[in-house]
Design a protein around this motif. Structure first.
Motif, mmCIF file in Angstrom:
data_model
loop_
_atom_site.group_PDB
_atom_site.id
_atom_site.type_symbol
_atom_site.label_atom_id
_atom_site.label_comp_id
_atom_site.label_asym_id
_atom_site.label_seq_id
_atom_site.Cartn_x
_atom_site.Cartn_y
_atom_site.Cartn_z
ATOM 1 N N TYR A 40 0.861 -1.186 0.000
ATOM 2 C CA TYR A 40 0.000 0.000 0.000
ATOM 3 C C TYR A 40 0.894 1.231 0.000
ATOM 4 N N THR A 44 -0.899 6.091 3.046
ATOM 5 C CA THR A 44 -2.071 5.494 3.705
ATOM 6 C C THR A 44 -1.711 4.785 5.009
ATOM 7 N N ILE A 45 -0.410 4.632 5.267
ATOM 8 C CA ILE A 45 0.048 3.970 6.494
ATOM 9 C C ILE A 45 0.166 5.030 7.577
ATOM 10 N N PHE A 124 -8.854 5.720 2.730
ATOM 11 C CA PHE A 124 -8.761 4.852 3.907
ATOM 12 C C PHE A 124 -7.410 5.107 4.568
ATOM 13 N N ILE A 126 -4.494 3.053 7.207
ATOM 14 C CA ILE A 126 -4.079 1.756 7.735
ATOM 15 C C ILE A 126 -3.332 2.018 9.028
ATOM 16 N N GLN A 135 -2.384 -5.080 10.945
ATOM 17 C CA GLN A 135 -2.874 -3.732 10.665
ATOM 18 C C GLN A 135 -4.361 -3.829 10.342
ATOM 19 N N ARG A 137 -7.330 -1.652 8.013
ATOM 20 C CA ARG A 137 -7.598 -0.612 7.017
ATOM 21 C C ARG A 137 -9.026 -0.138 7.266
#
Length: 155
Positions: A40, A44-45, A124, A126, A135, A137
Protein backbone atom coordinates in the motif's frame (compact mmCIF):
# COMPACT_ATOMS: atom_id res chain seq x y z
CA UNK A 1 -6.73 -16.59 13.32
CA UNK A 2 -7.64 -14.87 16.57
CA UNK A 3 -8.74 -11.27 16.46
CA UNK A 4 -6.79 -8.50 18.16
CA UNK A 5 -8.46 -6.27 20.70
CA UNK A 6 -8.59 -3.50 18.05
CA UNK A 7 -10.40 -5.78 15.60
CA UNK A 8 -12.87 -6.95 18.27
CA UNK A 9 -13.70 -3.38 19.29
CA UNK A 10 -14.19 -2.21 15.70
CA UNK A 11 -16.41 -5.22 14.95
CA UNK A 12 -18.51 -4.62 18.10
CA UNK A 13 -18.99 -1.01 16.98
CA UNK A 14 -20.02 -2.19 13.50
CA UNK A 15 -17.19 -0.26 11.86
CA UNK A 16 -16.08 -1.58 8.47
CA UNK A 17 -12.43 -2.57 8.39
CA UNK A 18 -10.11 -4.98 6.68
CA UNK A 19 -7.45 -6.92 8.56
CA UNK A 20 -3.98 -7.04 7.01
CA UNK A 21 -1.01 -9.08 8.19
CA UNK A 22 2.66 -9.12 7.27
CA UNK A 23 5.88 -10.78 8.45
CA UNK A 24 7.60 -8.82 11.23
CA UNK A 25 11.25 -7.81 11.03
CA UNK A 26 12.29 -6.55 14.47
CA UNK A 27 15.16 -4.65 12.86
CA UNK A 28 12.76 -2.57 10.78
CA UNK A 29 9.38 -1.66 12.27
CA UNK A 30 9.11 1.50 10.13
CA UNK A 31 6.00 2.65 8.28
CA UNK A 32 8.00 2.30 5.05
CA UNK A 33 8.62 -1.39 5.76
CA UNK A 34 4.92 -1.97 6.53
CA UNK A 35 3.89 -0.20 3.30
CA UNK A 36 6.27 -2.39 1.28
CA UNK A 37 5.14 -5.62 2.92
CA UNK A 38 1.40 -5.02 2.54
CA UNK A 39 1.79 -3.26 -0.82
CA UNK A 40 0.00 0.00 0.00
CA UNK A 41 1.21 3.58 -0.54
CA UNK A 42 3.12 5.09 2.40
CA UNK A 43 0.58 7.96 2.46
CA UNK A 44 -2.07 5.49 3.70
CA UNK A 45 0.05 3.97 6.49
CA UNK A 46 -0.51 5.82 9.77
CA UNK A 47 1.74 5.41 12.77
CA UNK A 48 0.67 5.99 16.36
CA UNK A 49 2.94 7.92 18.69
CA UNK A 50 2.37 8.63 22.36
CA UNK A 51 3.10 12.07 23.76
CA UNK A 52 3.21 13.39 27.29
CA UNK A 53 1.96 16.89 27.90
CA UNK A 54 3.45 19.14 30.60
CA UNK A 55 0.08 18.89 32.33
CA UNK A 56 0.97 15.23 32.96
CA UNK A 57 -1.60 13.98 30.48
CA UNK A 58 -0.94 11.61 27.61
CA UNK A 59 -2.17 11.69 24.04
CA UNK A 60 -2.05 9.45 20.98
CA UNK A 61 -0.88 11.20 17.82
CA UNK A 62 -1.63 9.39 14.58
CA UNK A 63 0.31 10.63 11.58
CA UNK A 64 1.03 9.45 8.04
CA UNK A 65 4.13 7.37 7.44
CA UNK A 66 5.27 10.21 5.19
CA UNK A 67 5.29 12.69 8.06
CA UNK A 68 7.67 13.55 10.85
CA UNK A 69 5.87 14.72 13.97
CA UNK A 70 6.06 18.41 14.76
CA UNK A 71 6.00 18.59 18.56
CA UNK A 72 5.21 22.29 18.24
CA UNK A 73 2.13 21.61 16.07
CA UNK A 74 0.93 18.88 18.43
CA UNK A 75 1.38 21.16 21.47
CA UNK A 76 -0.55 23.93 19.70
CA UNK A 77 -3.41 21.56 18.78
CA UNK A 78 -3.55 20.36 22.41
CA UNK A 79 -3.33 23.88 23.86
CA UNK A 80 -0.31 22.68 25.81
CA UNK A 81 2.87 24.60 26.51
CA UNK A 82 5.04 21.63 25.66
CA UNK A 83 4.80 17.97 24.66
CA UNK A 84 7.41 15.23 24.48
CA UNK A 85 7.54 11.74 23.03
CA UNK A 86 7.06 9.03 25.64
CA UNK A 87 10.20 6.88 25.95
CA UNK A 88 9.81 3.45 24.32
CA UNK A 89 10.45 1.68 27.63
CA UNK A 90 7.26 3.31 29.04
CA UNK A 91 4.93 2.44 26.13
CA UNK A 92 3.73 -0.95 27.33
CA UNK A 93 2.97 0.19 30.89
CA UNK A 94 1.03 3.20 29.61
CA UNK A 95 -0.84 1.65 26.70
CA UNK A 96 -0.62 -2.12 26.96
CA UNK A 97 1.07 -2.10 23.55
CA UNK A 98 4.69 -2.49 22.44
CA UNK A 99 6.60 -0.52 19.80
CA UNK A 100 5.41 -1.53 16.36
CA UNK A 101 2.00 -2.47 17.74
CA UNK A 102 0.73 0.72 19.39
CA UNK A 103 -2.86 1.63 18.56
CA UNK A 104 -5.11 4.46 19.71
CA UNK A 105 -7.91 1.86 19.84
CA UNK A 106 -8.18 -0.60 22.70
CA UNK A 107 -5.30 0.77 24.76
CA UNK A 108 -5.18 0.32 28.55
CA UNK A 109 -6.39 3.90 28.98
CA UNK A 110 -8.35 6.12 26.65
CA UNK A 111 -6.08 9.04 25.87
CA UNK A 112 -7.10 11.92 23.65
CA UNK A 113 -6.36 11.25 19.96
CA UNK A 114 -4.90 13.70 17.46
CA UNK A 115 -5.11 12.65 13.81
CA UNK A 116 -3.09 14.34 11.09
CA UNK A 117 -5.41 16.18 8.71
CA UNK A 118 -3.64 14.33 5.87
CA UNK A 119 -5.83 11.34 6.76
CA UNK A 120 -8.96 13.06 5.52
CA UNK A 121 -7.54 13.23 1.98
CA UNK A 122 -7.13 9.45 1.90
CA UNK A 123 -9.97 7.03 1.02
CA UNK A 124 -8.76 4.85 3.91
CA UNK A 125 -6.02 4.75 6.51
CA UNK A 126 -4.08 1.76 7.73
CA UNK A 127 -3.25 1.66 11.44
CA UNK A 128 -1.83 -0.88 13.82
CA UNK A 129 -4.27 -3.52 14.98
CA UNK A 130 -2.47 -3.55 18.33
CA UNK A 131 0.01 -6.29 17.53
CA UNK A 132 3.18 -6.34 15.44
CA UNK A 133 2.46 -7.73 11.99
CA UNK A 134 -1.25 -6.82 12.17
CA UNK A 135 -2.87 -3.73 10.66
CA UNK A 136 -6.43 -2.62 10.00
CA UNK A 137 -7.60 -0.61 7.02
CA UNK A 138 -10.54 1.69 7.74
CA UNK A 139 -12.20 4.93 6.77
CA UNK A 140 -10.48 7.95 8.44
CA UNK A 141 -13.87 9.43 9.41
CA UNK A 142 -14.81 6.16 11.16
CA UNK A 143 -11.49 6.24 13.03
CA UNK A 144 -12.09 9.86 14.11
CA UNK A 145 -15.60 9.21 15.36
CA UNK A 146 -14.64 5.94 17.11
CA UNK A 147 -11.72 7.56 18.96
CA UNK A 148 -13.46 10.94 19.34
CA UNK A 149 -10.23 12.27 17.89
CA UNK A 150 -9.46 15.71 16.60
CA UNK A 151 -7.76 16.66 13.37
CA UNK A 152 -4.61 18.72 13.47
CA UNK A 153 -2.18 20.15 10.96
CA UNK A 154 1.21 18.63 11.59
CA UNK A 155 3.80 21.33 11.01
Amino acid sequence: MSKTNVERLLKQSKIDFESLTYPVDLDDLSAEAVARKINYPLSTIFKTLVLKMVENKYVFVVISGEEELSLKAAAKALHSKKVALVPMKDLEDLTGYIRGGVSAIGAKKNFQVLLSDRAIHEPFIIISAGKRGHQVRLNPHDFLSFTQGILFTNG
